[in-house]
Design a protein around this motif. Structure first.
Motif, PDB file in Angstrom:
ATOM      1  N   PRO A 169       0.809  -1.223   0.000  1.00  0.00           N
ATOM      2  CA  PRO A 169       0.000   0.000   0.000  1.00  0.00           C
ATOM      3  C   PRO A 169       0.843   1.275   0.000  1.00  0.00           C
ATOM      4  N   TYR A 170       2.044   1.229   0.581  1.00  0.00           N
ATOM      5  CA  TYR A 170       2.845   2.449   0.671  1.00  0.00           C
ATOM      6  C   TYR A 170       3.324   2.906  -0.704  1.00  0.00           C
ATOM      7  N   LEU A 173       0.633   4.773  -2.284  1.00  0.00           N
ATOM      8  CA  LEU A 173       0.559   6.118  -1.710  1.00  0.00           C
ATOM      9  C   LEU A 173       1.614   7.037  -2.316  1.00  0.00           C
ATOM     10  N   LEU A 174       2.775   6.453  -2.589  1.00  0.00           N
ATOM     11  CA  LEU A 174       3.853   7.244  -3.198  1.00  0.00           C
ATOM     12  C   LEU A 174       3.432   7.725  -4.590  1.00  0.00           C
ATOM     13  N   PHE A 419       9.447   0.013   1.162  1.00  0.00           N
ATOM     14  CA  PHE A 419       8.009  -0.138   0.963  1.00  0.00           C
ATOM     15  C   PHE A 419       7.610  -1.625   0.910  1.00  0.00           C
TER      16      PHE A 419
END
Lengths: 456, 456
Positions: A169-170, A173-174, A419
């Motif tokens: 998920p990170y 988001l990036l 990540f």
């Protein structure tokens, strides 16, 4: 103080030209074929997908291609990247081998991918394109393209393989931070996606499927084009800044590699690292061993067939001459999402066929074991993709120890794993396992290949 | 090609000595007091917590302290860190100001913290300590100590503030990767923790509480000591490698700063960046403005009192002369967990009292706005802590524009935000808000302070 650890170049040393190995291949790669006519493609066939400058680069046989000033200027944000001597790791492995690693994880998105996203977006911008679509696995490529489109002011749409979308998920988001729209692929906003979902609603997705979706969206709109993060010749060529810098840095260290290792998904990281060294083999008769490290769960180089195949799952792309597991092959949901691709780039495939490069397939647990040891010794947490290369480095370093020979090994640490920490969590929790493919699984995609297309 | 962007030093340029500002302060800091006797502490009072070499550094007034070779050798993994000219940001802000940033996010754990965790663990190891305990907020310090203990072969136990433990699971995983045991504080394994949980079972925790727990665990065992990531003099001093390198790098750029900015939690990042420049003010009459950027939700520098107070919540530590909000102050659960500390280091407090440095308090939304713009312009995602400094840079750069003056601003980007992506997610989702403290909230901790302890 002990041995020198870092070999740094300044931004003046950023290469002024990319190296195009097509100028030096003993057997040129076979031409891509039109999926309908099965005749060699012309530039116009690719024009709906790519800007003309990239199409020219795709077929160029010029040895050196100039890097535009605007691209070098953007490269300055993170290039030149450092070369490290892995002194702590050598000590941990108690090996006589000298291990160097080039570290590409310092780029904005944390991998080698911006080396090509920046020029790709630049050339698209120059030709009036306002939006790019793409696919991504673990998100390394998607975030690199999101960064580059943000930098040059274009829109970006990313089809992210569903298993990775959920695992990482990170990185999604990036991409959002850099203004991209990100979809879990397969989606219901494309015909390709809807077709796959109908057949298999629970599919974890694959890069091949996501490519089909991104290509479909690109051809729908005249100001939208498509961007690919690996496989194609121009993408591989943009990455040669890695190897070109490494040559200079190894000179500073007074060294030259016996072995060059890089992880292998579609070939861009491997090509970028190895091709500039392979030039010495092709032109000067040196014998650098260039080893591509692929996952055992997606072993196109070691167990695939060299045939014409599609780049995507649905069959919308040109037919490319490549080592492939078949475009319908859906690899196990390993954490190295960036390596879950059914085929190898055409140039790399030709080189493998001509035995000018080597390949090794590695199981997931061996990779994570190497990754954890590396993080403890050298202080950098490698991306799961990168651990495949590391595992080969460990093998070769331990072989050097057994043989009592001192080898010089260069490894490209293509990205950090910041990540991907859930992958390490799963590894420590004993939730990861190796994937032993049955013959049936291996043949699933291969039996679909159109054997009528000649290949030599 | 446009302006030079990166100013690099080699590992030969890693400073050979730390700078100790105690040699140059016009008014020395007041002595720490014993919590029982309220008399100035002697070295023996600190011996249960720290190795003797660090105690010596704590009270030293020598201007330069040698950095051991083993420490410089470990520093080589990531030092010297680069200095960047923020050319893209300057363009985005359309400012005549020249903005430079030192980037400490390239260290193993991703922040400036290993600059002190490495020497702290080194000195402990030399004196036979086998285990260290500590507290951590967002996890920057905990992961730095985990890395350093792993590097030198010690055990590590981290008490992580509960709100951050839940917000930042990836940083906890990073500590685990480096072999540390991590607990969500307050825990039920210490008396201090049990006491707090009894009073307030739902507390988000605080650095003060976590310190109480870590200290309690350290004094229980003779081979275990305690390690602090900020506040203390030796910690601040270890960080001066940042500013010392930056001076050389700005020389390469032909520049010297009018303004130096760094985020402020307990003072280590600020001190490490600013003190080497402050030396020019103190010794040569230069007038560099050194600005500490603190969160408006934890405004000890701008709204605290200069008094003797405990470093922890329970009152186990020595009494330190500092700007404080009171050791019982529990700040709002902002994402910049590293800045949620009630007090400022004694040296920094004395300098602020003597008006030799400045402070600004910033609300969370202004910080994230600056952080997002920076990530888009410069390609580095800053940690939430770091965005506080960025917000001040934006203010000063825009002031320079209004005034039509060209200022040179140096900023320390103390860490990347790769493990803080949920903070950005919350920001984009509109879930974050500013925190306006009432007088009652501000006085809650302050009214507990023992006014009987004299301070001048």
């Amino acid at each position: 103080m002990s041995k020198q650890k870092k070999f740094l170049l300044t931004e003046k040393d950023i290469p002024e030209q990319w190296y195009n190995i097509q100028a030096d291949m003993p057997n040129p790669m076979l031409p891509p074929l039109h999926p309908g006519t099965k005749q060699p493609l012309g530039p116009d066939d690719l024009a709906p997908l790519f800007p003309m400058e990239l199409i020219k680069q795709e077929v160029s046989t010029e040895r050196w291609i100039d890097i535009p000033d605007e691209v070098r200027d953007a490269y300055k944000m993170w290039r030149c990247t450092p070369l490290f001597r892995a002194t702590n790791l050598e000590k941990m492995l108690d090996t006589p081998a000298k291990i160097y690693y080039k570290y590409e994880g310092l780029s904005p998105s944390g991998s080698h991918k911006p080396n090509t996203s920046i020029p790709q977006v630049y050339y698209n911008m120059k030709e009036g394109v306002t939006k790019l679509t793409t696919e991504t696995g673990a998100g390394q490529w998607g975030s690199a393209l999101a960064f580059a489109t943000q930098y040059f002011g274009l829109k970006c749409e990313v089809f992210m393989v569903k298993i990775s979308y959920n695992q990482k998920p990170y990185r999604k988001l990036l991409m959002n931070l850099w203004g991209a729209d990100v979809y879990a692929s397969p989606t219901d906003i494309t015909e390709a996606g809807r077709g796959i979902l109908k057949l298999n609603p629970d599919t974890p997705g694959s890069l091949g499927i996501a490519i089909s979706e991104a290509v479909e969206r690109a051809v729908m709109d005249e100001h939208t084009k498509y961007s690919l993060g690996s496989v194609l010749n121009h993408v591989l060529m943009h990455q040669t800044v890695i190897g070109l810098e490494a040559i200079k840095q190894l000179e500073m260290a007074g060294d030259f590699p016996d072995i060059v290792v890089a992880p292998f998904g579609g070939g861009s990281n491997f090509a970028g690292t190895a091709f500039p060294f392979l030039r010495y083999n092709l032109q000067e008769g040196k014998k650098v061993r260039c080893i591509a490290a692929e996952p055992a769960s997606c072993p196109k180089l070691t167990k695939g067939q060299f045939r014409y195949d599609f780049g995507d799952s649905v069959g919308m792309t040109p037919l490319l001459p490549m080592f492939t597991l078949g475009h319908n092959f859906v690899p196990a949901p390993i954490h190295a999402g960036g390596l879950r691709y059914h085929g190898a780039g055409a140039i790399v495939s030709q080189l493998l066929k001509d035995k000018l490069i080597e390949a090794q397939a590695i199981q997931q647990l061996e990779c994570f074991d190497a990754g954890v040891k590396f993080a403890r010794a050298e202080g950098i947490v490698p991306a799961p993709e990168a651990t495949h290369g590391l595992a080969v480095v460990f093998r070769e370093a331990l072989k050097a120890k057994e043989e009592g020979t001192s080898k010089t090994i260069l490894f490209n640490l293509c990205g950090h794993g910041h990540f991907d920490m859930t992958a390490y969590q799963d590894y420590f929790a004993g939730k990861l396992h190796d994937h032993h493919l049955t013959d049936e699984q291996l043949n699933y995609g291969l039996k679909e290949l159109d054997k009528s297309i000649p290949i030599t």
